[in-house]
Enzyme design. Structure first.
Site, short mmCIF file in Angstrom:
data_model
loop_
_atom_site.label_atom_id
_atom_site.label_comp_id
_atom_site.label_asym_id
_atom_site.label_seq_id
_atom_site.Cartn_x
_atom_site.Cartn_y
_atom_site.Cartn_z
N ARG A 15 6.34 10.41 1.49
CA ARG A 15 7.42 9.82 0.70
C ARG A 15 7.59 10.60 -0.61
O ARG A 15 6.73 11.39 -0.99
CB ARG A 15 7.12 8.35 0.40
CG ARG A 15 7.22 7.44 1.62
CD ARG A 15 6.77 6.03 1.30
NE ARG A 15 5.33 5.94 1.11
CZ ARG A 15 4.67 4.82 0.82
NH1 ARG A 15 5.35 3.69 0.67
NH2 ARG A 15 3.37 4.81 0.68
N LYS A 75 2.89 6.60 -4.60
CA LYS A 75 1.53 6.10 -4.54
C LYS A 75 0.82 6.27 -5.89
O LYS A 75 1.25 7.02 -6.76
CB LYS A 75 0.74 6.80 -3.45
CG LYS A 75 1.14 6.37 -2.05
CD LYS A 75 1.07 4.87 -1.85
CE LYS A 75 -0.33 4.31 -1.88
NZ LYS A 75 -0.34 2.82 -1.75
N TYR A 94 3.57 2.67 -7.64
CA TYR A 94 2.60 1.68 -7.19
C TYR A 94 1.24 2.03 -7.78
O TYR A 94 0.85 3.21 -7.79
CB TYR A 94 2.49 1.67 -5.66
CG TYR A 94 3.68 1.07 -4.96
CD1 TYR A 94 4.00 -0.28 -5.12
CD2 TYR A 94 4.49 1.84 -4.14
CE1 TYR A 94 5.09 -0.84 -4.48
CE2 TYR A 94 5.59 1.30 -3.49
CZ TYR A 94 5.89 -0.05 -3.66
OH TYR A 94 6.97 -0.60 -3.03
N HIS A 96 -1.78 -0.73 -7.80
CA HIS A 96 -2.82 -1.51 -7.10
C HIS A 96 -4.17 -1.36 -7.80
O HIS A 96 -5.15 -0.88 -7.22
CB HIS A 96 -2.92 -1.07 -5.64
CG HIS A 96 -1.64 -1.21 -4.87
ND1 HIS A 96 -1.10 -2.44 -4.55
CD2 HIS A 96 -0.79 -0.28 -4.36
CE1 HIS A 96 0.04 -2.27 -3.87
NE2 HIS A 96 0.25 -0.98 -3.75
N GLU A 118 4.42 -2.96 -7.95
CA GLU A 118 4.03 -4.16 -7.20
C GLU A 118 3.95 -5.43 -8.04
O GLU A 118 3.80 -6.53 -7.49
CB GLU A 118 2.70 -3.95 -6.46
CG GLU A 118 1.46 -3.91 -7.34
CD GLU A 118 1.13 -2.51 -7.87
OE1 GLU A 118 0.03 -2.34 -8.43
OE2 GLU A 118 1.99 -1.62 -7.73
N SER A 220 -2.78 -23.44 6.60
CA SER A 220 -4.04 -22.69 6.65
C SER A 220 -5.16 -23.43 5.94
O SER A 220 -5.25 -23.42 4.72
CB SER A 220 -3.85 -21.30 6.03
OG SER A 220 -5.03 -20.55 6.16
N VAL A 239 -1.97 -11.23 3.32
CA VAL A 239 -2.17 -12.10 2.15
C VAL A 239 -1.93 -11.30 0.87
O VAL A 239 -2.36 -10.16 0.75
CB VAL A 239 -3.60 -12.67 2.15
CG1 VAL A 239 -3.83 -13.54 0.93
CG2 VAL A 239 -3.85 -13.45 3.42
N VAL A 267 -3.06 -5.38 6.28
CA VAL A 267 -2.00 -4.82 5.43
C VAL A 267 -2.33 -5.00 3.95
O VAL A 267 -1.82 -4.28 3.10
CB VAL A 267 -0.64 -5.47 5.78
CG1 VAL A 267 0.50 -4.81 5.01
CG2 VAL A 267 -0.36 -5.36 7.28
N ALA A 268 -3.21 -5.94 3.64
CA ALA A 268 -3.59 -6.21 2.25
C ALA A 268 -4.59 -5.19 1.70
O ALA A 268 -5.07 -5.35 0.58
CB ALA A 268 -4.18 -7.61 2.14
N ASP A 270 -4.35 -2.35 0.37
CA ASP A 270 -4.00 -1.76 -0.93
C ASP A 270 -4.57 -2.58 -2.09
O ASP A 270 -4.82 -2.05 -3.17
CB ASP A 270 -2.49 -1.64 -1.09
CG ASP A 270 -1.92 -0.38 -0.44
OD1 ASP A 270 -2.55 0.68 -0.57
OD2 ASP A 270 -0.87 -0.47 0.20
N LYS A 279 -12.19 -1.59 5.09
CA LYS A 279 -12.34 -0.49 4.16
C LYS A 279 -11.13 0.42 4.36
O LYS A 279 -10.61 0.54 5.48
CB LYS A 279 -13.65 0.28 4.41
CG LYS A 279 -13.74 0.91 5.79
CD LYS A 279 -15.08 1.59 6.03
CE LYS A 279 -15.12 2.22 7.44
NZ LYS A 279 -16.41 2.85 7.73
N ASN A 300 -1.71 3.36 3.04
CA ASN A 300 -0.30 3.68 2.75
C ASN A 300 0.49 3.69 4.05
O ASN A 300 1.07 4.69 4.45
CB ASN A 300 -0.16 5.02 2.00
CG ASN A 300 -0.73 6.21 2.76
OD1 ASN A 300 -1.71 6.08 3.49
ND2 ASN A 300 -0.12 7.36 2.59
N MET A 301 0.51 2.54 4.70
CA MET A 301 1.15 2.43 6.00
C MET A 301 2.59 2.95 6.02
O MET A 301 2.97 3.71 6.91
CB MET A 301 1.11 0.99 6.50
CG MET A 301 -0.26 0.53 6.95
SD MET A 301 -0.27 -1.20 7.47
CE MET A 301 0.81 -1.14 8.89
#
Length: 372
Positions: A15, A75, A94, A96, A118, A220, A239, A267-268, A270, A279, A300-301
């Site tokens: 990207r 990133k 981003y 994180h 984010e 949940s 989440v 997916v969480a 990051d 990991k 970094n999907m």
């Protein structure tokens, strides 16, 4: 203002912070844009495309960092990039930071003005600069999970949607936000048996209405989470606690008791991941196995579909980039509480409370920091 766009250097990250169309918009507002050589090659844009839009193309990232007032990336800056940041320079990307003490320390020491995509908010309580990548990652998570279930990847050897006469895979999505909703949409479209878990009843109502009851929406609790995860063939971890480290909802004990060959896409990751055994992995080596459960934890999907991702991200970030350039960072932050929420590190001060709490650092309110 001089805006700099370096080439992304994270593993398999194609990207780019700005497209030529975005560059043209900035030029039209009277600003200058510096783009590192071949920064856009991963999404099919040449240096000539950027020059045609009005940018100057520079040979190295060091040249871009040295001259730019604001750095626009995708990133989080890698160590070599963080070393090039300087006092008062704006970094817009981003970050994180909550699970990344090393990066946080470097950004504090740089005394740069670090604004994280984010944690920028909107008047609906959403995260508009995270949303487009959450959409992409949510949809990709099902593609990745379907692949992880194949026998060649040590999975159970299941087709996500099954075939007539054979039951589909059971997909459990933990978290009903942007990632979870998009994951559920893709999984349902492929014919899977889909369940979404969330602790917000309004979210569960929305999911039930959106999918006309075809997706099971379950509140949940610890008991419900355990039952669903242990019954799942594929678990999607979606989440999010804005700015903070993701809670470890899926434990090592859950993993030990899951079906052999089942898969998890976290997916969480990051934000540190919501699975105790997660990991970070890369697109070059995306999976590993713990207790016969395939883990996909690429940090970094959306980088795997960089053209779609870059355009989606630019649509969201461009208005903020223009605002920062037109007004200067201090006025832009003072005028927009939602942009101010994106300020994570300000000239040596940590200005995001969740980051400060996660890393046990002193916190200074952003409005106090920029007024000092």
């Amino acid at each position: 203002m001089i805006i700099g766009v370096p080439k992304e250097i994270k593993n398999h990250e194609y990207r780019v912070g700005m497209t030529p169309a975005s560059v043209r918009e900035l030029i039209g507002h009277g600003h200058s844009v510096l783009v590192e050589q071949q920064a856009g090659m991963g999404i099919g844009f040449t240096d000539e495309d950027y020059q045609a839009a009005g940018a100057s193309v520079l040979a190295t990232a060091a040249d871009v960092f040295a001259q730019a007032d604001m750095i626009v990336k995708v990133k989080e800056p890698q160590a070599v990039e963080r070393a090039m940041l300087r006092d008062g320079q704006i970094l817009f990307t981003y970050l994180h930071l909550a699970p990344d003490p090393e990066q946080t320390a470097d950004l504090i020491n740089s005394k740069a003005v670090c604004i994280a995509y984010e944690t920028v908010t909107d008047n609906k309580g959403g995260l508009p600069l995270l949303a487009p990548m959450s959409e992409v990652a949510g949809r990709m998570s099902i593609q990745a999970g379907a692949r992880a279930l194949e026998k060649s990847c040590a999975g159970r050897g299941m087709l996500l949607g099954g075939v007539p006469g054979v039951a589909p895979a059971k997909v459990v999505v933990v978290g009903g936000g942007m990632v979870g909703t998009n994951a559920a949409q893709m999984a349902l479209g492929l014919g899977a048996d889909v369940t979404v878990l969330d602790r917000n009843v309004d979210v569960l109502r929305r999911i039930n209405a959106q999918f006309n009851g075809a997706v099971k929406a379950i509140y949940s609790t610890a008991d419900a989470l355990e039952q669903e995860v242990l019954a799942a063939d594929l678990v999607i971890g979606g989440v999010l606690v804005p700015g903070a480290a993701a809670p470890k909802l899926i434990t090592r004990d859950h993993i030990k008791r899951m079906k052999p060959g089942s898969a998890i896409v976290d997916v969480a990751i990051d934000q540190g991941g919501c699975v105790e055994t997660s990991k970070p992995t890369t697109h070059a080596d995306p999976t590993y196995i713990v207790d016969e459960v395939v883990h996909y934890c690429v940090a970094n999907m959306p980088g795997a579909v960089p053209r779609t991702s870059t355009f989606a991200l630019n649509n969201a970030t461009l208005p903020f980039i223009i605002r920062l350039a037109n007004k200067g960072y201090k006025k832009a932050l003072q005028d927009d509480k939602h942009l101010l929420a994106g300020l994570n590190v300000y000239r040596g001060l940590v200005t995001n409370e969740s980051v400060a709490d996660a890393l046990k650092l002193a916190y200074v309110a952003p409005e106090t920091a920029i007024g000092a």
